[in-house]
Design a protein around this motif. Structure first.
Motif, short mmCIF file in Angstrom:
data_model
loop_
_atom_site.label_atom_id
_atom_site.label_comp_id
_atom_site.label_asym_id
_atom_site.label_seq_id
_atom_site.Cartn_x
_atom_site.Cartn_y
_atom_site.Cartn_z
N ARG A 1 0.73 -1.40 0.07
CA ARG A 1 -0.01 -0.03 -0.01
C ARG A 1 0.90 1.38 -0.11
O ARG A 1 1.69 1.56 0.93
CB ARG A 1 -0.81 0.09 1.23
CG ARG A 1 -2.07 1.09 1.34
CD ARG A 1 -2.67 1.01 2.64
NE ARG A 1 -3.57 -0.34 2.57
CZ ARG A 1 -3.31 -1.06 3.63
NH1 ARG A 1 -2.20 -0.83 4.54
NH2 ARG A 1 -3.82 -2.14 3.76
N THR B 1 1.03 5.46 0.05
CA THR B 1 0.36 6.50 0.49
C THR B 1 0.69 7.64 0.31
O THR B 1 2.25 7.82 0.30
CB THR B 1 -0.09 6.33 1.97
OG1 THR B 1 0.94 6.07 2.97
CG2 THR B 1 -1.02 5.47 2.39
N ARG C 1 -9.35 -3.84 1.64
CA ARG C 1 -10.07 -2.58 1.89
C ARG C 1 -11.29 -2.23 2.65
O ARG C 1 -11.55 -1.47 3.34
CB ARG C 1 -10.50 -2.06 0.14
CG ARG C 1 -9.21 -1.62 -0.56
CD ARG C 1 -9.90 -1.25 -1.90
NE ARG C 1 -8.55 -0.69 -2.68
CZ ARG C 1 -8.29 0.46 -2.67
NH1 ARG C 1 -8.87 1.48 -2.21
NH2 ARG C 1 -7.31 1.01 -3.50
N HIS D 1 -11.86 -4.28 5.18
CA HIS D 1 -11.14 -3.80 6.56
C HIS D 1 -10.94 -2.52 6.99
O HIS D 1 -11.30 -2.02 8.06
CB HIS D 1 -10.19 -4.89 6.75
CG HIS D 1 -9.35 -4.51 8.14
ND1 HIS D 1 -9.65 -4.89 9.47
CD2 HIS D 1 -8.26 -3.87 8.36
CE1 HIS D 1 -9.00 -4.60 10.34
NE2 HIS D 1 -7.89 -3.86 9.71
N TRP D 2 -10.39 -1.77 6.22
CA TRP D 2 -10.01 -0.52 6.42
C TRP D 2 -11.31 0.43 6.21
O TRP D 2 -10.98 1.40 7.32
CB TRP D 2 -8.97 0.05 5.38
CG TRP D 2 -7.57 -0.63 5.81
CD1 TRP D 2 -6.98 -1.75 5.02
CD2 TRP D 2 -6.84 -0.50 6.85
NE1 TRP D 2 -5.80 -2.10 5.72
CE2 TRP D 2 -5.73 -1.38 6.88
CE3 TRP D 2 -6.93 0.53 7.87
CZ2 TRP D 2 -4.68 -1.29 7.81
CZ3 TRP D 2 -5.86 0.54 8.79
CH2 TRP D 2 -4.82 -0.21 8.93
N GLU E 1 -12.00 0.32 9.97
CA GLU E 1 -10.96 1.14 10.82
C GLU E 1 -11.16 2.47 10.59
O GLU E 1 -11.16 3.19 11.48
CB GLU E 1 -9.71 0.52 10.42
CG GLU E 1 -8.60 1.27 11.21
CD GLU E 1 -8.61 0.82 12.50
OE1 GLU E 1 -8.02 1.67 13.30
OE2 GLU E 1 -8.91 -0.14 13.12
N ASN E 2 -11.40 3.01 9.29
CA ASN E 2 -11.63 4.56 9.12
C ASN E 2 -12.75 5.17 9.67
O ASN E 2 -12.80 6.20 10.26
CB ASN E 2 -11.16 4.85 7.62
CG ASN E 2 -9.80 4.45 7.26
OD1 ASN E 2 -8.93 4.38 8.25
ND2 ASN E 2 -9.46 4.28 5.91
N TRP F 1 -11.15 4.83 14.05
CA TRP F 1 -10.22 6.10 13.89
C TRP F 1 -10.91 7.09 14.24
O TRP F 1 -10.47 7.95 15.13
CB TRP F 1 -9.66 6.21 12.24
CG TRP F 1 -8.76 7.19 12.41
CD1 TRP F 1 -7.18 7.47 12.53
CD2 TRP F 1 -9.15 8.60 11.97
NE1 TRP F 1 -6.73 8.57 12.23
CE2 TRP F 1 -8.06 9.36 11.68
CE3 TRP F 1 -10.26 9.15 11.46
CZ2 TRP F 1 -7.94 10.67 11.67
CZ3 TRP F 1 -10.25 10.61 11.41
CH2 TRP F 1 -8.94 11.27 11.27
#
Length: 125
Positions: A18, A20, A54, A56-57, A60-61, A65
């Protein structure tokens, strides 16, 4: 394929890179993660694995978060009884209330609706 003695039931090991960076297109960091899935290679193609990574994130996001940054959940000193679970429930209720009200920026919504009853209009109160 995996060695079944190390990972019983596992079928595939994968590596995901990944990159960024900013909106200017300059890469600022690179993360590499490894995963193990229990499906055959024909069912676990790159697009399929990327979709689940993606997914999963997204959780999380959108949740963890936001709760940590906006509500400072990790800095909470509540440790006893059911207080941590109750506060997590109240934070989730707040997040979902803001989202039902059409607010995308939760931090801005908290500042804007602080000490106001407008937020209760979402529930018809």
């Amino acid at each position: 394929p995996c060695d079944d003695t190390l990972f019983p039931g596992a079928r595939q090991v994968f590596r995901l890179r990944r990159d960024t960076g900013g909106l200017d297109g300059v890469r600022t960091s690179k993360d590499i993660i490894h995963g193990i899935v229990s499906v055959d290679a024909d069912l676990a193609g790159p697009d399929h694995l990327n979709h689940y990574a993606r997914g999963h994130w997204v959780v999380e996001n959108r949740l963890h978060w936001t709760r940590d940054v906006t509500f400072h959940e990790d800095a909470s000193q509540l440790r006893t009884g059911t207080a941590p679970r109750a506060m997590a429930t109240y934070r989730n209720l707040s997040l979902n209330t803001f989202r039902l009200a059409g607010r995308a920026n939760i931090a801005h919504a908290r500042r804007d609706l602080h000490d106001r009853s407008d937020v209760f209009a979402v529930y018809g109160i």
